[in-house]
Design a protein around this motif. Structure first.
Motif, PDB file in Angstrom:
ATOM      1  N   ILE A  50       0.843  -1.043   0.116  1.00 18.39           N
ATOM      2  CA  ILE A  50      -0.037   0.052   0.177  1.00 18.39           C
ATOM      3  C   ILE A  50       0.909   1.357   0.019  1.00 18.39           C
ATOM      4  CG2 ILE A  50      -1.772   1.082   1.250  1.00 18.39           C
ATOM      5  CD1 ILE A  50      -2.645  -1.751   0.522  1.00 18.39           C
TER       6      ILE A  50
ATOM      7  N   TYR B   8      -8.603  -3.966  -8.210  1.00 21.57           N
ATOM      8  CA  TYR B   8      -8.122  -3.230  -6.997  1.00 21.57           C
ATOM      9  C   TYR B   8      -8.232  -1.727  -7.079  1.00 21.57           C
ATOM     10  CZ  TYR B   8      -5.882  -7.145  -4.780  1.00 21.57           C
ATOM     11  OH  TYR B   8      -5.717  -8.578  -4.398  1.00 21.57           O
ATOM     12  N   GLU B  11      -5.486   3.482  -6.126  1.00 23.16           N
ATOM     13  CA  GLU B  11      -4.796   3.983  -5.070  1.00 23.16           C
ATOM     14  C   GLU B  11      -4.097   2.714  -4.451  1.00 23.16           C
ATOM     15  OE1 GLU B  11      -7.929   4.547  -5.350  1.00 23.16           O
ATOM     16  OE2 GLU B  11      -8.999   4.475  -3.499  1.00 23.16           O
ATOM     17  N   LEU B  12      -4.615   1.492  -4.666  1.00 24.58           N
ATOM     18  CA  LEU B  12      -4.440   0.456  -4.061  1.00 24.58           C
ATOM     19  C   LEU B  12      -3.407  -0.624  -5.114  1.00 24.58           C
ATOM     20  CD1 LEU B  12      -7.066  -0.294  -1.494  1.00 24.58           C
ATOM     21  CD2 LEU B  12      -5.057   0.802  -1.115  1.00 24.58           C
ATOM     22  N   CYS B  15       1.244  -2.165  -5.561  1.00 20.27           N
ATOM     23  CA  CYS B  15       2.199  -3.358  -4.867  1.00 20.27           C
ATOM     24  C   CYS B  15       3.219  -3.916  -5.740  1.00 20.27           C
ATOM     25  CB  CYS B  15       0.946  -4.385  -4.435  1.00 20.27           C
ATOM     26  SG  CYS B  15       1.840  -5.923  -3.769  1.00 20.27           S
ATOM     27  N   ARG B  90     -10.146  -5.131   0.555  1.00 19.29           N
ATOM     28  CA  ARG B  90      -8.456  -5.255   0.469  1.00 19.29           C
ATOM     29  C   ARG B  90      -8.187  -5.972   1.548  1.00 19.29           C
ATOM     30  NH1 ARG B  90      -4.088  -5.917  -1.387  1.00 19.29           N
ATOM     31  NH2 ARG B  90      -3.031  -4.511  -2.877  1.00 19.29           N
ATOM     32  N   LEU B 152      -5.030   3.301   4.533  1.00 18.18           N
ATOM     33  CA  LEU B 152      -5.764   3.532   3.113  1.00 18.18           C
ATOM     34  C   LEU B 152      -5.209   4.876   2.834  1.00 18.18           C
ATOM     35  CD1 LEU B 152      -8.109   2.091   1.628  1.00 18.18           C
ATOM     36  CD2 LEU B 152      -9.476   4.227   2.075  1.00 18.18           C
TER      37      LEU B 152
END
Lengths: 156, 156
Positions: A50, B8, B11-12, B15, B90, B152
């Motif tokens: 994240i 997803y 913004e996520l 990874c 998530r 988040l």
């Protein structure tokens, strides 16, 4: 000070996590600090999970390499042998468990501390703690076993 | 067929293991196959451990991302919701264990198979098996938990 990984024979120095001969890898370096072992690593910006936090797979990788490195160093110590001496004692991972204790913030140098929990002829169990800015973020157990002879590559 | 990771939110999706927005990352893609999940990945030549074999840290990373992806997909299924629907479900990794069953040969496409062992409101446990050329090389258990609200990032 020479790192554990710098004693690995050339043909065993290609590991993505800690091989000195792998220019694309992480090149982790582990050292003794009294009876514990230590390594440091600063993640790249793209090693993200994240946004703002370090990717857990990278943390597991660092724990893995610091664990097998600590296993090798501890095996040499137990045998009262220099790390450079032949035959090389090299360990591979049989099992790894990582508990993520807290999200690991980006932009910090990570410190890995290793401790030998159990040492036998064939198997060494280590515990590795990962800290960022002094706070424990992850804790791993690495069960390392002596590299099977069949995995050994031919010497150059 | 759209992969779990492609649902997803942007913004996520950074990874290192599976974010579609991380050009330097592995960009793992996971899919349903009946009641199990599947992903494929071909390691790069530099993802080596001992020459000829795949780096265990990479295998742990793939298991991690396929595990959290499977957790998210299973949570949507359990809630009878489409994967694209808001609010996003998530998951992050609380704990991972990987047993390396056999050295993983280089030059093969790896197949990851995921199975949901336990599913709760907050926690999903998955088992992920990694095969190379049809042979099981590693097996992992991923304990994934719903991402804490504090992690988040702000939406763009």
């Amino acid at each position: 000070m020479k790192a554990f990984q710098d004693y690995y024979p050339e043909e065993l120095s290609h590991c993505y996590g800690c091989g000195s001969q792998n220019p694309q890898g992480h090149q982790l370096k582990s050292y003794w600090d009294g009876d514990t072992t230590v390594a440091w690593f600063t993640p790249e910006a793209y090693h993200t999970a994240i946004p703002g936090y370090v990717y857990g797979g990278l943390i597991a990788s660092l724990i893995d390499c610091h664990g097998t490195g600590t296993a090798a160093a501890a095996a040499y110590r137990a045998a009262q042998r220099d790390m450079g001496s032949e035959p090389a004692l090299r360990f591979v991972t049989a099992s790894i468990t990582v508990d993520y204790l807290a999200p690991t913030p980006m932009g910090e140098e990570l410190e890995l501390r290793g401790e030998v929990l159990e040492i036998g002829e064939r198997k060494v169990i280590t515990q590795i703690e990962v800290k960022a800015a002094g706070k424990a973020c992850a804790r791993g157990i690495v069960i390392a076993v002596k590299m099977p002879a069949g995995m050994l590559p031919a010497k150059n």
